[in-house]
Structure formats: structure tokens, C-alpha cells
Design a protein around this motif. Structure first.
Motif, PDB file in Angstrom:
ATOM      1  N   ILE A 167      -8.164   5.345  -2.065  1.00  0.00           N
ATOM      2  CA  ILE A 167      -7.365   5.040  -0.880  1.00  0.00           C
ATOM      3  C   ILE A 167      -5.925   4.928  -1.361  1.00  0.00           C
ATOM      4  N   LYS A 168      -5.059   5.788  -0.844  1.00  0.00           N
ATOM      5  CA  LYS A 168      -3.689   5.882  -1.345  1.00  0.00           C
ATOM      6  C   LYS A 168      -2.725   5.151  -0.418  1.00  0.00           C
ATOM      7  N   MET A 169      -1.920   4.284  -1.022  1.00  0.00           N
ATOM      8  CA  MET A 169      -0.899   3.562  -0.267  1.00  0.00           C
ATOM      9  C   MET A 169       0.452   3.786  -0.939  1.00  0.00           C
ATOM     10  N   VAL A 170       1.446   4.188  -0.175  1.00  0.00           N
ATOM     11  CA  VAL A 170       2.778   4.469  -0.711  1.00  0.00           C
ATOM     12  C   VAL A 170       3.801   3.560  -0.034  1.00  0.00           C
ATOM     13  N   ARG A 171       4.630   2.925  -0.866  1.00  0.00           N
ATOM     14  CA  ARG A 171       5.741   2.129  -0.337  1.00  0.00           C
ATOM     15  C   ARG A 171       7.042   2.636  -0.955  1.00  0.00           C
ATOM     16  N   GLY A 172       8.091   2.675  -0.150  1.00  0.00           N
ATOM     17  CA  GLY A 172       9.371   3.149  -0.657  1.00  0.00           C
ATOM     18  C   GLY A 172       9.258   4.581  -1.129  1.00  0.00           C
ATOM     19  N   ASN A 173       9.825   4.868  -2.296  1.00  0.00           N
ATOM     20  CA  ASN A 173       9.779   6.234  -2.820  1.00  0.00           C
ATOM     21  C   ASN A 173       8.492   6.526  -3.597  1.00  0.00           C
ATOM     22  N   GLY A 174       7.651   5.507  -3.775  1.00  0.00           N
ATOM     23  CA  GLY A 174       6.347   5.703  -4.416  1.00  0.00           C
ATOM     24  C   GLY A 174       6.403   6.128  -5.868  1.00  0.00           C
ATOM     25  N   SER A 175       7.537   5.914  -6.514  1.00  0.00           N
ATOM     26  CA  SER A 175       7.731   6.441  -7.876  1.00  0.00           C
ATOM     27  C   SER A 175       6.880   5.748  -8.937  1.00  0.00           C
ATOM     28  N   ARG A 176       6.563   4.484  -8.718  1.00  0.00           N
ATOM     29  CA  ARG A 176       5.758   3.743  -9.692  1.00  0.00           C
ATOM     30  C   ARG A 176       4.297   3.814  -9.258  1.00  0.00           C
ATOM     31  N   GLN A 177       3.420   4.105 -10.216  1.00  0.00           N
ATOM     32  CA  GLN A 177       2.017   4.312  -9.868  1.00  0.00           C
ATOM     33  C   GLN A 177       1.097   3.312 -10.566  1.00  0.00           C
ATOM     34  N   VAL A 178       0.097   2.874  -9.839  1.00  0.00           N
ATOM     35  CA  VAL A 178      -0.927   1.996 -10.409  1.00  0.00           C
ATOM     36  C   VAL A 178      -2.242   2.264  -9.682  1.00  0.00           C
ATOM     37  N   ALA A 179      -3.330   2.188 -10.420  1.00  0.00           N
ATOM     38  CA  ALA A 179      -4.666   2.337  -9.838  1.00  0.00           C
ATOM     39  C   ALA A 179      -5.374   0.993  -9.902  1.00  0.00           C
ATOM     40  N   ILE A 180      -6.206   0.730  -8.903  1.00  0.00           N
ATOM     41  CA  ILE A 180      -6.933  -0.538  -8.853  1.00  0.00           C
ATOM     42  C   ILE A 180      -8.391  -0.266  -8.523  1.00  0.00           C
ATOM     43  N   PHE A 181      -9.288  -0.808  -9.334  1.00  0.00           N
ATOM     44  CA  PHE A 181     -10.715  -0.783  -9.026  1.00  0.00           C
ATOM     45  C   PHE A 181     -11.021  -2.070  -8.263  1.00  0.00           C
ATOM     46  N   SER A 182     -11.556  -1.899  -7.060  1.00  0.00           N
ATOM     47  CA  SER A 182     -11.697  -3.044  -6.151  1.00  0.00           C
ATOM     48  C   SER A 182     -13.054  -3.038  -5.458  1.00  0.00           C
ATOM     49  N   ASP A 183     -13.552  -4.233  -5.203  1.00  0.00           N
ATOM     50  CA  ASP A 183     -14.775  -4.428  -4.407  1.00  0.00           C
ATOM     51  C   ASP A 183     -14.360  -5.169  -3.144  1.00  0.00           C
ATOM     52  N   PRO A 184     -14.775  -4.700  -1.961  1.00  0.00           N
ATOM     53  CA  PRO A 184     -14.330  -5.336  -0.715  1.00  0.00           C
ATOM     54  C   PRO A 184     -14.790  -6.782  -0.541  1.00  0.00           C
ATOM     55  N   ASN A 185     -15.759  -7.227  -1.326  1.00  0.00           N
ATOM     56  CA  ASN A 185     -16.194  -8.620  -1.234  1.00  0.00           C
ATOM     57  C   ASN A 185     -15.641  -9.480  -2.368  1.00  0.00           C
ATOM     58  N   GLN A 210       4.336  -7.438  -2.023  1.00  0.00           N
ATOM     59  CA  GLN A 210       5.707  -7.707  -2.471  1.00  0.00           C
ATOM     60  C   GLN A 210       6.324  -6.528  -3.222  1.00  0.00           C
ATOM     61  N   LEU A 211       5.487  -5.591  -3.667  1.00  0.00           N
ATOM     62  CA  LEU A 211       5.986  -4.467  -4.462  1.00  0.00           C
ATOM     63  C   LEU A 211       6.614  -3.394  -3.582  1.00  0.00           C
ATOM     64  N   ASP A 212       7.690  -2.786  -4.107  1.00  0.00           N
ATOM     65  CA  ASP A 212       8.325  -1.679  -3.413  1.00  0.00           C
ATOM     66  C   ASP A 212       8.389  -0.473  -4.355  1.00  0.00           C
ATOM     67  N   ASN A 213       8.638   0.701  -3.779  1.00  0.00           N
ATOM     68  CA  ASN A 213       8.724   1.939  -4.566  1.00  0.00           C
ATOM     69  C   ASN A 213       7.494   2.101  -5.466  1.00  0.00           C
ATOM     70  N   VAL A 214       6.336   2.027  -4.842  1.00  0.00           N
ATOM     71  CA  VAL A 214       5.081   2.063  -5.597  1.00  0.00           C
ATOM     72  C   VAL A 214       4.040   2.884  -4.851  1.00  0.00           C
ATOM     73  N   THR A 215       3.197   3.570  -5.613  1.00  0.00           N
ATOM     74  CA  THR A 215       2.012   4.234  -5.076  1.00  0.00           C
ATOM     75  C   THR A 215       0.790   3.537  -5.663  1.00  0.00           C
ATOM     76  N   ILE A 216      -0.064   3.034  -4.799  1.00  0.00           N
ATOM     77  CA  ILE A 216      -1.261   2.307  -5.218  1.00  0.00           C
ATOM     78  C   ILE A 216      -2.495   3.125  -4.861  1.00  0.00           C
ATOM     79  N   TYR A 217      -3.291   3.444  -5.869  1.00  0.00           N
ATOM     80  CA  TYR A 217      -4.556   4.149  -5.662  1.00  0.00           C
ATOM     81  C   TYR A 217      -5.687   3.132  -5.808  1.00  0.00           C
ATOM     82  N   THR A 218      -6.417   2.888  -4.734  1.00  0.00           N
ATOM     83  CA  THR A 218      -7.507   1.921  -4.772  1.00  0.00           C
ATOM     84  C   THR A 218      -8.844   2.649  -4.835  1.00  0.00           C
ATOM     85  N   TYR A 219      -9.565   2.410  -5.909  1.00  0.00           N
ATOM     86  CA  TYR A 219     -10.886   3.016  -6.108  1.00  0.00           C
ATOM     87  C   TYR A 219     -11.948   1.967  -5.786  1.00  0.00           C
ATOM     88  N   LEU A 220     -12.656   2.185  -4.703  1.00  0.00           N
ATOM     89  CA  LEU A 220     -13.692   1.243  -4.295  1.00  0.00           C
ATOM     90  C   LEU A 220     -14.914   1.385  -5.199  1.00  0.00           C
TER      91      LEU A 220
END
Length: 242
Positions: A113-131, A144-154
Motif C-alpha cells: 500500500i503506497k502512501m506519498v507525502r510532499g515530493n515523496g523523495s524519501r522512501q521507507v517500507a513497513i511490514f505491518s499487521d492490522p491488529n 508527522q513526516l513530509d516528503n516521504v513515500t511509505i510502502y506498507t507490506y501487510l
């Protein structure tokens, strides 16, 4: 500080004593040491490799991605850290970090699940469980983060309900909104969750890299941060990648 130095001194003294005891057997090859140690610890604990450590007579032993040490006679197994006193460098910690690096190219954006804020230049991936409560805490902090792209791997690893919620989120008309609604706003995902999902692929990647807990953050250099990391630490990591 005094306690730390005392502990370091005691650890160093112990390592030196083991090295002295192991002296006569030092001529053994690393393969011989591995073979002998494997016999002693049994087949259920598979040794990946044995190699020389910075301390003469002491060898690094890899079991999975865990670091241990042994002497040249395979008589002792040492659990602990090697710290270079002159520089203060934690050699064991650095080695562990290198072993835990994740190949960024193995993380396929199509499975996240891709989320982009600002210019999305900084990238991070997160392994996450919905519970996962810590995942929810982290997701709120990440606002609170700006200029970031967050990839969430469920990766639904906590319960059967985790799998159902993950499917409902992924199969929603807008997966990003469904994820934020649940993790941050507490709005339960709805829908059948009957579409094709990448959950099995994400779980396989996590297993391959020894990710057993959520959240786990991965940066583009392959380094990982476990747990609900402070925003200040994430910003510091981003700065180090420039």
C-alpha cells in the motif's frame, strides 16, 4: 560508565583466556572447527558458517542470522559482544546489522500500500499487521513526516482476524484509505476481502529475511528498525542516507 568498562574488561579477559586455552588447536581450519562444533551442538541447530573474528583464537559462528563465538578447539560457545576499546565500535552489533540487511529490490511496490507525502523523495517500507497496536502507534507518528513515500507490506501474523482484515483492506476500492481509516481512525474495514492479494508473497519475504514481528521498518540501504520507532530516529536515518 564504570560498570560498562568493568563489564567490557571482564568480557575481554574471558575472551583472552579462551584464546590462550585454544592456542594449541589454532591450526585447525575453519571448516574443521565448524564440523567439530556441529557434532557437539547437534543437527537441530544448523551452523551457517565459521570464520575468524578480530580476536586471535576466537571464531565467529553464524546460526541463521545470529552471531556467536567459539574457540579453535570448539570447546566453548560464547554469547556476547566484541567491542573494540580504542574506537568503541561494537563489532558484533555491526555484523548483526549487516546480516539483517534486506535487499530493497526484493520489496516489490506492487505488493504494498503506497502512501506519498510532499515530493515523496524519501522512501521507507513497513511490514505491518492490522491488529498490531505498535503498528497503529507508528502509523499515527508517521503522519508527522513530509516528503516521504511509505510502502506498507501487510503480513497477517498475529491472528486469523489479521488475515481477514488484511484482505478487506487490500480488496477495498481504495486500499490506502481503508488502511488509514482502520489504523489511525479506528474505522473497521468492510467488504468481503475476496480479491487476489499479495499477502502470501509478503509473508514469504518476511520469513526469508527473518522478520518475525511488526512493525518492522526497512530503509533503502537495507537496514531495518524493529518496533514503533521514534520519528526523531527515522529523521536521523533519512539524514544519514543523503
Amino acid at each position: 560508565m564504570l560498570d560498562k568498562l568493568c563489564k567490557l574488561a571482564l568480557s575481554y579477559a574471558f575472551l583472552c583466556s579462551v584464546a590462550l586455552l585454544a592456542g594449541p588447536a589454532h591450526a585447525q581450519s575453519e571448516q574443521q572447527i565448524r564440523t567439530e562444533l556441529q557434532k557437539k551442538i547437534g543437527a537441530n541447530t544448523k551452523i551457517k558458517s565459521v570464520s575468524a573474528s578480530p580476536i586471535p583464537g576466537i571464531f565467529e559462528v553464524l546460526v541463521g542470522n545470529d552471531v556467536f563465538y567459539t574457540d579453535a578447539a570448539s570447546k566453548y560457545v560464547i554469547q556476547g559482544e566484541i567491542i573494540e576499546l580504542a574506537s568503541g565500535k561494537n563489532i558484533t552489533e555491526q555484523r548483526q546489522a549487516d546480516l539483517n540487511r534486506i535487499k530493497w529490490s526484493d520489496l516489490l511496490p506492487a505488493n504494498a500500500i503506497k502512501m506519498v507525502r510532499g515530493n515523496g523523495s524519501r522512501q521507507v517500507a513497513i511490514f505491518s499487521d492490522p491488529n498490531c497496536g505498535y503498528c497503529k502507534r507508528l502509523d499515527k507518528s508517521l503522519q508527522q513526516l513530509d516528503n516521504v513515500t511509505i510502502y506498507t507490506y501487510l503480513i497477517p501474523i498475529l491472528s486469523a482476524d489479521s488475515a481477514q482484515k488484511s484482505k478487506q483492506i487490500w480488496c477495498a476500492a481504495d486500499p490506502q484509505k481503508a488502511y488509514v481509516d482502520w489504523m489511525i481512525n479506528g474505522i473497521t474495514p468492510t467488504g468481503k476481502g475476496d480479491c487476489a492479494t499479495p499477502l502470501d508473497k509478503n509473508t514469504a519475504v518476511a520469513k526469508n529475511y527473518g522478520i518475525t514481528g511488526t512493525p518492522t521498518l526497512v530503509f533503502v540501504d537495507g537496514s531495518r528498525f524493529p518496533g514503533a520507532v521514534q520519528i526523531s530516529d527515522i529523521e536521523k536515518k533519512f539524514s544519514s542516507l543523503k
